[in-house]
Design a protein around this motif. Sequence first.
Motif, PDB file in Angstrom:
ATOM      1  N   ALA A  76       0.820  -1.222   0.000  1.00 18.83           N
ATOM      2  CA  ALA A  76       0.000   0.000   0.000  1.00 18.83           C
ATOM      3  C   ALA A  76       0.850   1.268   0.000  1.00 18.83           C
ATOM      4  CB  ALA A  76      -0.929  -0.006   1.216  1.00 18.83           C
ATOM      5  N   LEU A  77       1.973   1.239   0.704  1.00 13.35           N
ATOM      6  CA  LEU A  77       2.621   2.520   1.015  1.00 13.35           C
ATOM      7  C   LEU A  77       4.078   2.684   0.574  1.00 13.35           C
ATOM      8  CD1 LEU A  77       1.272   3.015   4.661  1.00 13.35           C
ATOM      9  CD2 LEU A  77       0.429   4.103   2.576  1.00 13.35           C
ATOM     10  N   ALA A  78       4.748   1.606   0.223  1.00 14.36           N
ATOM     11  CA  ALA A  78       6.177   1.777  -0.105  1.00 14.36           C
ATOM     12  C   ALA A  78       6.315   2.691  -1.315  1.00 14.36           C
ATOM     13  CB  ALA A  78       6.816   0.424  -0.387  1.00 14.36           C
ATOM     14  N   PRO A  79       7.236   3.643  -1.245  1.00 14.72           N
ATOM     15  CA  PRO A  79       7.437   4.513  -2.415  1.00 14.72           C
ATOM     16  C   PRO A  79       8.022   3.724  -3.588  1.00 14.72           C
ATOM     17  CG  PRO A  79       9.068   4.976  -0.696  1.00 14.72           C
ATOM     18  CD  PRO A  79       8.120   3.964  -0.126  1.00 14.72           C
ATOM     19  N   ASP A  80       7.978   4.309  -4.782  1.00 15.64           N
ATOM     20  CA  ASP A  80       8.489   3.596  -5.955  1.00 15.64           C
ATOM     21  C   ASP A  80       9.972   3.242  -5.797  1.00 15.64           C
ATOM     22  OD1 ASP A  80       6.025   3.731  -7.044  1.00 15.64           O
ATOM     23  OD2 ASP A  80       6.428   5.521  -8.271  1.00 15.64           O
ATOM     24  N   ASN A  81      10.713   4.141  -5.184  1.00 16.12           N
ATOM     25  CA  ASN A  81      12.134   3.855  -4.962  1.00 16.12           C
ATOM     26  C   ASN A  81      12.449   3.945  -3.471  1.00 16.12           C
ATOM     27  OD1 ASN A  81      13.167   3.516  -7.692  1.00 16.12           O
ATOM     28  ND2 ASN A  81      12.428   5.632  -7.943  1.00 16.12           N
ATOM     29  N   PRO A  82      12.096   2.912  -2.752  1.00 14.35           N
ATOM     30  CA  PRO A  82      12.309   2.983  -1.292  1.00 14.35           C
ATOM     31  C   PRO A  82      13.798   2.895  -0.956  1.00 14.35           C
ATOM     32  CG  PRO A  82      11.591   0.782  -1.940  1.00 14.35           C
ATOM     33  CD  PRO A  82      11.585   1.622  -3.185  1.00 14.35           C
ATOM     34  N   PRO A  83      14.179   3.419   0.197  1.00 12.80           N
ATOM     35  CA  PRO A  83      15.588   3.312   0.594  1.00 12.80           C
ATOM     36  C   PRO A  83      16.036   1.849   0.675  1.00 12.80           C
ATOM     37  CG  PRO A  83      14.228   4.287   2.352  1.00 12.80           C
ATOM     38  CD  PRO A  83      13.370   4.178   1.148  1.00 12.80           C
ATOM     39  N   LEU A  84      15.143   0.994   1.181  1.00  6.44           N
ATOM     40  CA  LEU A  84      15.415  -0.449   1.155  1.00  6.44           C
ATOM     41  C   LEU A  84      14.182  -1.128   0.561  1.00  6.44           C
ATOM     42  CD1 LEU A  84      17.101   0.569   3.874  1.00  6.44           C
ATOM     43  CD2 LEU A  84      17.375  -1.886   4.162  1.00  6.44           C
ATOM     44  N   LYS A  85      14.411  -2.039  -0.360  1.00  2.95           N
ATOM     45  CA  LYS A  85      13.282  -2.789  -0.936  1.00  2.95           C
ATOM     46  C   LYS A  85      13.008  -3.979  -0.036  1.00  2.95           C
ATOM     47  CE  LYS A  85      13.767  -1.737  -5.792  1.00  2.95           C
ATOM     48  NZ  LYS A  85      15.029  -1.810  -6.542  1.00  2.95           N
ATOM     49  N   ILE A  86      11.747  -4.360   0.023  1.00  2.00           N
ATOM     50  CA  ILE A  86      11.429  -5.484   0.923  1.00  2.00           C
ATOM     51  C   ILE A  86      10.924  -6.683   0.137  1.00  2.00           C
ATOM     52  CG2 ILE A  86       9.009  -4.836   1.408  1.00  2.00           C
ATOM     53  CD1 ILE A  86       9.681  -5.554   4.410  1.00  2.00           C
ATOM     54  N   ARG A  87      11.278  -7.871   0.614  1.00  2.00           N
ATOM     55  CA  ARG A  87      10.676  -9.106   0.104  1.00  2.00           C
ATOM     56  C   ARG A  87      10.422 -10.021   1.292  1.00  2.00           C
ATOM     57  NH1 ARG A  87      12.407 -11.198  -4.193  1.00  2.00           N
ATOM     58  NH2 ARG A  87      13.302  -9.372  -5.189  1.00  2.00           N
ATOM     59  N   PHE A  88       9.591 -11.039   1.062  1.00  2.00           N
ATOM     60  CA  PHE A  88       9.106 -11.822   2.203  1.00  2.00           C
ATOM     61  C   PHE A  88       9.319 -13.318   2.001  1.00  2.00           C
ATOM     62  CE2 PHE A  88       6.722  -7.891   2.170  1.00  2.00           C
ATOM     63  CZ  PHE A  88       6.689  -7.520   3.506  1.00  2.00           C
ATOM     64  N   ILE A  89       9.684 -13.971   3.072  1.00  2.00           N
ATOM     65  CA  ILE A  89       9.573 -15.428   3.133  1.00  2.00           C
ATOM     66  C   ILE A  89       8.498 -15.690   4.179  1.00  2.00           C
ATOM     67  CG2 ILE A  89      10.714 -17.552   3.903  1.00  2.00           C
ATOM     68  CD1 ILE A  89      13.318 -16.466   2.687  1.00  2.00           C
TER      69      ILE A  89
ATOM     70  N   PRO B 248     -11.307  -3.366  -2.703  1.00  2.00           N
ATOM     71  CA  PRO B 248     -10.731  -2.028  -2.818  1.00  2.00           C
ATOM     72  C   PRO B 248     -10.534  -1.684  -4.298  1.00  2.00           C
ATOM     73  CG  PRO B 248      -9.172  -3.584  -1.796  1.00  2.00           C
ATOM     74  CD  PRO B 248     -10.300  -4.378  -2.353  1.00  2.00           C
ATOM     75  N   TYR B 249     -10.996  -0.538  -4.705  1.00  2.00           N
ATOM     76  CA  TYR B 249     -10.746  -0.104  -6.084  1.00  2.00           C
ATOM     77  C   TYR B 249      -9.469   0.718  -6.088  1.00  2.00           C
ATOM     78  CZ  TYR B 249     -14.914  -2.067  -8.167  1.00  2.00           C
ATOM     79  OH  TYR B 249     -15.826  -2.964  -8.652  1.00  2.00           O
ATOM     80  N   LYS B 250      -8.369   0.039  -5.892  1.00  2.00           N
ATOM     81  CA  LYS B 250      -7.053   0.688  -5.879  1.00  2.00           C
ATOM     82  C   LYS B 250      -6.016  -0.428  -5.791  1.00  2.00           C
ATOM     83  CE  LYS B 250      -6.358   4.586  -5.946  1.00  2.00           C
ATOM     84  NZ  LYS B 250      -6.044   5.335  -7.178  1.00  2.00           N
ATOM     85  N   ASP B 251      -5.140  -0.456  -6.777  1.00  2.00           N
ATOM     86  CA  ASP B 251      -4.169  -1.557  -6.830  1.00  2.00           C
ATOM     87  C   ASP B 251      -3.353  -1.688  -5.546  1.00  2.00           C
ATOM     88  OD1 ASP B 251      -5.089  -1.977  -9.346  1.00  2.00           O
ATOM     89  OD2 ASP B 251      -3.204  -1.547 -10.391  1.00  2.00           O
ATOM     90  N   SER B 252      -2.954  -0.537  -4.990  1.00  5.25           N
ATOM     91  CA  SER B 252      -2.056  -0.604  -3.837  1.00  5.25           C
ATOM     92  C   SER B 252      -2.744  -1.230  -2.617  1.00  5.25           C
ATOM     93  CB  SER B 252      -1.532   0.788  -3.486  1.00  5.25           C
ATOM     94  OG  SER B 252      -2.602   1.614  -3.115  1.00  5.25           O
ATOM     95  N   MET B 253      -4.075  -1.349  -2.662  1.00 14.47           N
ATOM     96  CA  MET B 253      -4.808  -1.930  -1.529  1.00 14.47           C
ATOM     97  C   MET B 253      -5.100  -3.416  -1.734  1.00 14.47           C
ATOM     98  SD  MET B 253      -5.276   0.344   0.820  1.00 14.47           S
ATOM     99  CE  MET B 253      -6.753  -0.079   1.735  1.00 14.47           C
TER     100      MET B 253
END
Length: 620
Positions: free
Chosen positions: A212-225, A381-386
């Motif tokens: 929902a909220l990460a900017p396009d170029n975040p200081p650190l990118k996140i990924r999940f396990i 939600p009618y919004k991709d980020s949601m």
Amino acid sequence: MASISGVCSPSSTLRPCRSLLPLKSLRWDAISLPIGPSDRLRHARPPQSIADLSRSTAAGGAAAEPVEKKAGAIEKDPINLWHRYVDWLYQHKELGLYLDVSRIGFTDEFFERMEPRLQKAFRAMQELEKGAIANPDEGRMVGHYWLRNPKLAPKSFLVLQIEKTLDAICRFADEIISAKIKPPSSPAGRFTQVLSVGIGGSALGPQFVAEALAPDNPPLKIRFIDNTDPAGIDHQIAQLGPELASTLVIVISKSGGTPETRNGLLEVQKAFREAGLNFSKQGVAITQENSLLDNAARIEGWLARFPMFDWVGGRTSEMSAVGLLPAALQGIDIKEMLAGASLMDEATRTTVVKNNPAALLALCWYWASDGVGSKDMVVLPYKDSMLLFSRYLQQLVMESLGKEFDLDGNRVNQGLTVYGNKGSTDQHAYIQQLREGVHNFFVTFIEVLRDRPPGHDWELEPGVTCGDYLFGMLQGTRSALYANNRESISVTVQEVNPRSVGALIALYERAVGIYASLVNINAYHQPGVEAGKKAAAEVLALQKRVLAVLNEASCKEPVEPLTIDEIADRCHAPEEIEMIYKIVAHMAANDRAIIAEGSCGSPRSIKVFLGECNVDELYV
Ligand SMILES: O=P(O)(O)OC[C@H]1O[C@H](O)[C@H](O)[C@@H](O)[C@@H]1O
């Protein structure tokens, strides 16, 4: 180890031995279950109608009360509907958030009848916020509301704990982003990636917020396990590639002992070893003090440790270190998230039902699902980020409300099913059924007024933007569903930002708590989850016994291949024969030194032995 999978290859098909009884032929009166006093009422006969359904549950001791037949409550006259819209519209001015319940057909009588029960729910919530043991089964306080307003915490040491942790999160995130804290052997000279390892409440909030909220170029990118799927884990690690050297690994587990998370950690640590990296210089733990994870992190000297508090449940932990640290590392304004949640908390403390959006939501859920979960909640939600909001709500709502027993010990089998992705995408997938098919749901539309940041919009045809289409799709679907008597709630926010996301989380947390009071259940435990975990542990223990039996037979001269029946016999587990077959098939498919001769489709024909025996190996 040599490994041969014999004919149990991926192409072999596993078929059930006998054809299954067609579902259609199952009859109500043919199902015999042990009947206790409250069961007797529930199982006496199938509920005939919505009102019956509510009554039968209420008779079983649940707090659910019958609600009247609803067809008449769907207002169709456009002017009356407009009045209903205006009369019931809730607005939170400061948050720019609206709640429209006009398309839920509850009546004034229902509203009045529920009033005393809502007042009771408010009182329970006040006690909870004051530190009562609101989770009686686990003897725990429930304090997620204190996280965004620490002064509310009932003890001064709790206030300190919350404030200290928030300061530590902000400081640590700043130091990571500004490269004051660096990974020891990163070519970039700073951390560029976050790998979050956790599951359930220790993943869903951070995943939703990142999307929902990460900017396009975040200081650190996140990924999940967030699973113990080895291929999924390999994929995440492969995607990081050499950037593993610049990756901050955050291991999140309240209990510190969840097997999937432990496995994820062990796999990541192996990847670090293989890459010649020192994990402890890049590892962070978020867990309860003195948990297994906490102790490991302390002993191994990990980069940092942040506490999870006993009084914060996993599914309500987004505003604790669990959600705040990953968010802060992506440059998301976590103080704004907390401010949004705090404002919503204030708004949902009012005991005037009409002015309390969480109470209105709970009331609508009760009406729409007859207080017994008879209808599902489709979140659109009618919004991709949601996109991940429905997945986040799935755990919050279903793990909280899906309970077998109520607080008085009556069997009630409560719950509220949640699913959904996003509009208008879903309009091209399953809205067809919602409009015309089985009527077993109500919808929650999430509308975001701001289409794009200012200055970026353009008209793709005269007078119409891309966002106007999205708006039109939402409104059109809402109207089309309502015209066919399908109820909906609409939540509107100005834009998706840290404040509105914080507010939405707080809104649904409170609504779940109030609804739980209305149906008299404990929203804060999850006894049902344990059954699956226990069964999984038993499967793994059985696998070790199977290996021990096979090892012994395979060490003989000549080797003694065993049938599945013989393995079950030697494991002293004849009743586990099907599971033993599945264990053998799984190991054979994974090059595990198992040789299974025969056809997987004919389990009785299989003969199994180990490609290598190990006289010293202790499997049990
Ligand atoms: O944070 P953890 O202790 O690792 O727990 C992770 C998840 O485990 C269980 O499945 C619980 O049902 C969830 O509520 C919890 O969020």
